[in-house]
Design an enzyme around this catalytic site. Structure first.
Site, PDB file in Angstrom:
ATOM      1  N   ARG A 299       0.820  -1.225   0.000  1.00 41.95           N
ATOM      2  CA  ARG A 299       0.000   0.000   0.000  1.00 41.95           C
ATOM      3  C   ARG A 299       0.851   1.271   0.000  1.00 41.95           C
ATOM      4  O   ARG A 299       0.372   2.340  -0.364  1.00 41.95           O
ATOM      5  CB  ARG A 299      -1.006  -0.044   1.159  1.00 41.95           C
ATOM      6  CG  ARG A 299      -2.232  -0.873   0.782  1.00 41.95           C
ATOM      7  CD  ARG A 299      -3.025  -1.299   1.983  1.00 41.95           C
ATOM      8  NE  ARG A 299      -2.374  -2.427   2.641  1.00 41.95           N
ATOM      9  CZ  ARG A 299      -2.554  -2.775   3.899  1.00 41.95           C
ATOM     10  NH1 ARG A 299      -3.350  -2.088   4.656  1.00 41.95           N
ATOM     11  NH2 ARG A 299      -1.932  -3.818   4.408  1.00 41.95           N
TER      12      ARG A 299
ATOM     13  N   GLU B 270       5.052 -10.132  15.324  1.00 40.37           N
ATOM     14  CA  GLU B 270       4.598 -10.702  16.592  1.00 40.37           C
ATOM     15  C   GLU B 270       5.047 -12.173  16.678  1.00 40.37           C
ATOM     16  O   GLU B 270       5.571 -12.624  17.688  1.00 40.37           O
ATOM     17  CB  GLU B 270       3.080 -10.580  16.673  1.00 40.37           C
ATOM     18  CG  GLU B 270       2.544 -10.748  18.067  1.00 40.37           C
ATOM     19  CD  GLU B 270       1.032 -10.640  18.091  1.00 40.37           C
ATOM     20  OE1 GLU B 270       0.441 -10.200  17.081  1.00 40.37           O
ATOM     21  OE2 GLU B 270       0.453 -11.016  19.119  1.00 40.37           O
TER      22      GLU B 270
HETATM   23  P1  AMP Z   1       4.360  -2.107  11.454  1.00 47.24           P
HETATM   24  O1  AMP Z   1       5.605  -2.678  10.881  1.00 47.24           O
HETATM   25  O2  AMP Z   1       3.907  -2.803  12.710  1.00 47.24           O
HETATM   26  O3  AMP Z   1       4.442  -0.601  11.631  1.00 47.24           O
HETATM   27  O4  AMP Z   1       3.197  -2.409  10.432  1.00 47.24           O
HETATM   28  C1  AMP Z   1       3.004  -1.598   9.337  1.00 47.24           C
HETATM   29  C2  AMP Z   1       2.520  -2.372   8.142  1.00 47.24           C
HETATM   30  O5  AMP Z   1       1.500  -3.314   8.472  1.00 47.24           O
HETATM   31  C3  AMP Z   1       1.919  -1.403   7.160  1.00 47.24           C
HETATM   32  O6  AMP Z   1       2.427  -1.738   5.875  1.00 47.24           O
HETATM   33  C4  AMP Z   1       0.434  -1.608   7.268  1.00 47.24           C
HETATM   34  O7  AMP Z   1      -0.136  -1.629   5.991  1.00 47.24           O
HETATM   35  C5  AMP Z   1       0.223  -2.929   7.980  1.00 47.24           C
HETATM   36  N1  AMP Z   1      -0.674  -2.838   9.153  1.00 47.24           N
HETATM   37  C6  AMP Z   1      -0.313  -3.054  10.440  1.00 47.24           C
HETATM   38  N2  AMP Z   1      -1.358  -2.933  11.275  1.00 47.24           N
HETATM   39  C7  AMP Z   1      -2.425  -2.610  10.506  1.00 47.24           C
HETATM   40  C8  AMP Z   1      -3.813  -2.311  10.779  1.00 47.24           C
HETATM   41  N3  AMP Z   1      -4.310  -2.332  12.026  1.00 47.24           N
HETATM   42  N4  AMP Z   1      -4.609  -2.000   9.744  1.00 47.24           N
HETATM   43  C9  AMP Z   1      -4.107  -1.964   8.480  1.00 47.24           C
HETATM   44  N5  AMP Z   1      -2.834  -2.240   8.159  1.00 47.24           N
HETATM   45  C10 AMP Z   1      -1.980  -2.551   9.148  1.00 47.24           C
END
Ligand code: AMP
Length: 173
Positions: free
Chosen positions: A61, A98
């Site tokens: 995205r 996780e």
């Molecule tokens: P992080 O590495 O934990 O910051 O996760 C970011 C990535 O995971 C991004 O590319 C988001 O598109 C996806 N992502 C994580 N949590 C969500 C959520 N609650 N809703 C939508 N996309 C998420």
């Protein structure tokens, strides 16, 4: 600050992709050209203010929002892709999930040494993905001048994983 059009159309999907996760579905933003234009405009404004020379989008995205930002600014666009997708010479960085790990990769010629790179993704959660993308830029001797996200889940404190990088998020939950 006035509410963004995007904020009024982003959809909450409970328990996706697994129980306990509230998924922020940005698909309706893509169906709403005025909302999309507003998002691209704001992220492009921030990237310009940070002196960006190349926009890095994180699969997948981050591509949707990053590519139009690059085009709006007349800059090149670099892809940070999931493991195994890039065909040419590449660098890889792993980050913790996780359960288990993920890997992002960039082509070695995606960034020129010394270039100021602005990283774009749709959503900042724990910051692990963006931190890995920043490490890729730095391994290619680029400088991360900023990061832009449509959404930030502030309760996950992703900024703690991105200390030192200027971060702009358009909508906070
Ligand atoms: P992080 O590495 O934990 O910051 O996760 C970011 C990535 O995971 C991004 O590319 C988001 O598109 C996806 N992502 C994580 N949590 C969500 C959520 N609650 N809703 C939508 N996309 C998420």
């Amino acid at each position: 600050m006035p509410r963004l059009l995007a904020e009024s159309v982003i959809r909450d999907v409970p328990d996706f992709p697994k129980p306990g996760i509230l998924f922020k579905d940005i698909a309706p933003v893509l169906q709403h050209p005025a909302a999309m234009a507003e998002v691209v405009d704001l992220l492009a404004g921030d990237a310009r203010a940070k002196g960006a020379e190349v926009i890095v989008g994180i699969e997948s995205r981050g591509f949707i929002f990053g590519a139009p930002v690059a085009l709006a600014l007349g800059l090149s666009f670099a892809m940070a892709r999931k493991l195994g997708k890039l065909p040419h010479h590449r660098v890889s960085e792993e980050y913790a999930l996780e359960y288990g790990t993920n890997t992002v990769e960039m082509h070695t010629d995606a960034i020129d040494p010394g270039q100021r790179a602005y990283i774009v993704d749709d959503l900042l959660a724990t910051g692990g993905t963006a931190a890995a993308a920043a490490r890729l830029v730095e391994r290619l001797n680029g400088n991360v001048c900023g990061m832009g996200f449509l959404v930030e889940l502030t309760f996950l404190s992703g900024r703690q994983n991105l200390l030192g990088y200027p971060i702009r998020s358009l909508i906070e939950y």
